[in-house]
Design a protein around this motif. Structure first.
Motif, PDB file in Angstrom:
ATOM      1  N   ARG A 157       0.838  -1.203   0.000  1.00 26.89           N
ATOM      2  CA  ARG A 157       0.000   0.000   0.000  1.00 26.89           C
ATOM      3  C   ARG A 157       0.876   1.258   0.000  1.00 26.89           C
ATOM      4  O   ARG A 157       0.615   2.220  -0.729  1.00 26.89           O
ATOM      5  CB  ARG A 157      -0.922  -0.004   1.219  1.00 26.89           C
ATOM      6  N   GLU A 158       1.921   1.254   0.813  1.00 27.33           N
ATOM      7  CA  GLU A 158       2.831   2.399   0.859  1.00 27.33           C
ATOM      8  C   GLU A 158       3.523   2.602  -0.485  1.00 27.33           C
ATOM      9  O   GLU A 158       3.677   3.732  -0.945  1.00 27.33           O
ATOM     10  CB  GLU A 158       3.893   2.204   1.955  1.00 27.33           C
ATOM     11  N   LEU A 159       3.936   1.516  -1.116  1.00 25.02           N
ATOM     12  CA  LEU A 159       4.577   1.595  -2.424  1.00 25.02           C
ATOM     13  C   LEU A 159       3.628   2.191  -3.461  1.00 25.02           C
ATOM     14  O   LEU A 159       4.019   3.051  -4.257  1.00 25.02           O
ATOM     15  CB  LEU A 159       5.048   0.212  -2.866  1.00 25.02           C
ATOM     16  N   SER A 169       4.175   5.705  -5.386  1.00 20.73           N
ATOM     17  CA  SER A 169       4.163   5.730  -6.837  1.00 20.73           C
ATOM     18  C   SER A 169       3.206   6.804  -7.340  1.00 20.73           C
ATOM     19  O   SER A 169       3.524   7.534  -8.289  1.00 20.73           O
ATOM     20  CB  SER A 169       3.762   4.358  -7.377  1.00 20.73           C
ATOM     21  N   ASP A 170       2.056   6.936  -6.706  1.00 17.88           N
ATOM     22  CA  ASP A 170       1.092   7.977  -7.078  1.00 17.88           C
ATOM     23  C   ASP A 170       1.682   9.367  -6.874  1.00 17.88           C
ATOM     24  O   ASP A 170       1.505  10.260  -7.704  1.00 17.88           O
ATOM     25  CB  ASP A 170      -0.197   7.840  -6.272  1.00 17.88           C
ATOM     26  N   VAL A 171       2.385   9.554  -5.771  1.00 13.53           N
ATOM     27  CA  VAL A 171       3.000  10.852  -5.482  1.00 13.53           C
ATOM     28  C   VAL A 171       4.054  11.188  -6.535  1.00 13.53           C
ATOM     29  O   VAL A 171       4.098  12.302  -7.060  1.00 13.53           O
ATOM     30  CB  VAL A 171       3.624  10.864  -4.063  1.00 13.53           C
ATOM     31  N   SER A 194       5.827  14.339 -11.083  1.00 14.69           N
ATOM     32  CA  SER A 194       6.426  14.354 -12.418  1.00 14.69           C
ATOM     33  C   SER A 194       5.611  15.238 -13.349  1.00 14.69           C
ATOM     34  O   SER A 194       6.169  16.036 -14.119  1.00 14.69           O
ATOM     35  CB  SER A 194       6.518  12.937 -12.958  1.00 14.69           C
ATOM     36  N   GLY A 195       4.305  15.124 -13.282  1.00 16.79           N
ATOM     37  CA  GLY A 195       3.434  15.974 -14.097  1.00 16.79           C
ATOM     38  C   GLY A 195       3.560  17.441 -13.715  1.00 16.79           C
ATOM     39  O   GLY A 195       3.592  18.321 -14.584  1.00 16.79           O
ATOM     40  N   GLU A 196       3.637  17.720 -12.428  1.00 13.34           N
ATOM     41  CA  GLU A 196       3.779  19.102 -11.964  1.00 13.34           C
ATOM     42  C   GLU A 196       5.117  19.687 -12.414  1.00 13.34           C
ATOM     43  O   GLU A 196       5.179  20.845 -12.840  1.00 13.34           O
ATOM     44  CB  GLU A 196       3.667  19.159 -10.442  1.00 13.34           C
ATOM     45  N   ILE A 197       6.181  18.911 -12.334  1.00 14.44           N
ATOM     46  CA  ILE A 197       7.502  19.380 -12.766  1.00 14.44           C
ATOM     47  C   ILE A 197       7.489  19.673 -14.263  1.00 14.44           C
ATOM     48  O   ILE A 197       8.030  20.693 -14.710  1.00 14.44           O
ATOM     49  CB  ILE A 197       8.591  18.362 -12.397  1.00 14.44           C
ATOM     50  N   ALA A 198       6.868  18.809 -15.048  1.00 13.04           N
ATOM     51  CA  ALA A 198       6.790  19.038 -16.489  1.00 13.04           C
ATOM     52  C   ALA A 198       6.024  20.325 -16.793  1.00 13.04           C
ATOM     53  O   ALA A 198       6.438  21.118 -17.645  1.00 13.04           O
ATOM     54  CB  ALA A 198       6.137  17.841 -17.175  1.00 13.04           C
ATOM     55  N   ALA A 199       4.924  20.546 -16.098  1.00 17.24           N
ATOM     56  CA  ALA A 199       4.132  21.767 -16.313  1.00 17.24           C
ATOM     57  C   ALA A 199       4.929  23.003 -15.915  1.00 17.24           C
ATOM     58  O   ALA A 199       4.929  24.015 -16.629  1.00 17.24           O
ATOM     59  CB  ALA A 199       2.825  21.694 -15.519  1.00 17.24           C
TER      60      ALA A 199
END
Length: 65
Positions: free
Chosen positions: A14-16, A20-22, A27-32
């Protein structure tokens, strides 16, 4: 396998998944943010080019110097 080990494995899985979701979201926020920064740099370069004969902002000394 003991019950305790099964609980630990379930917790770790569950933690993994949460981590992974975070990472995916970040990654999407950094790209934006990278796209926005490039756009702003291009916009500022255009403004500096329009101000022919002036020192580019990046080469100017801060006002407190």
């Amino acid at each position: 396998m003991s019950e305790v080990m099964e609980e630990r494995i379930a917790y770790l899985e569950r933690e993994l998944a949460d981590l992974s979701d975070v990472v995916t979201r970040q990654s999407g926020e950094i790209a934006a943010l990278t796209r926005r920064m490039a756009m702003l740099l291009e916009r500022e370069a255009g403004r500096e080019a329009e101000e022919a004969g002036t020192v580019p902002l990046a080469d100017q000394r801060p006002p407190h110097w």
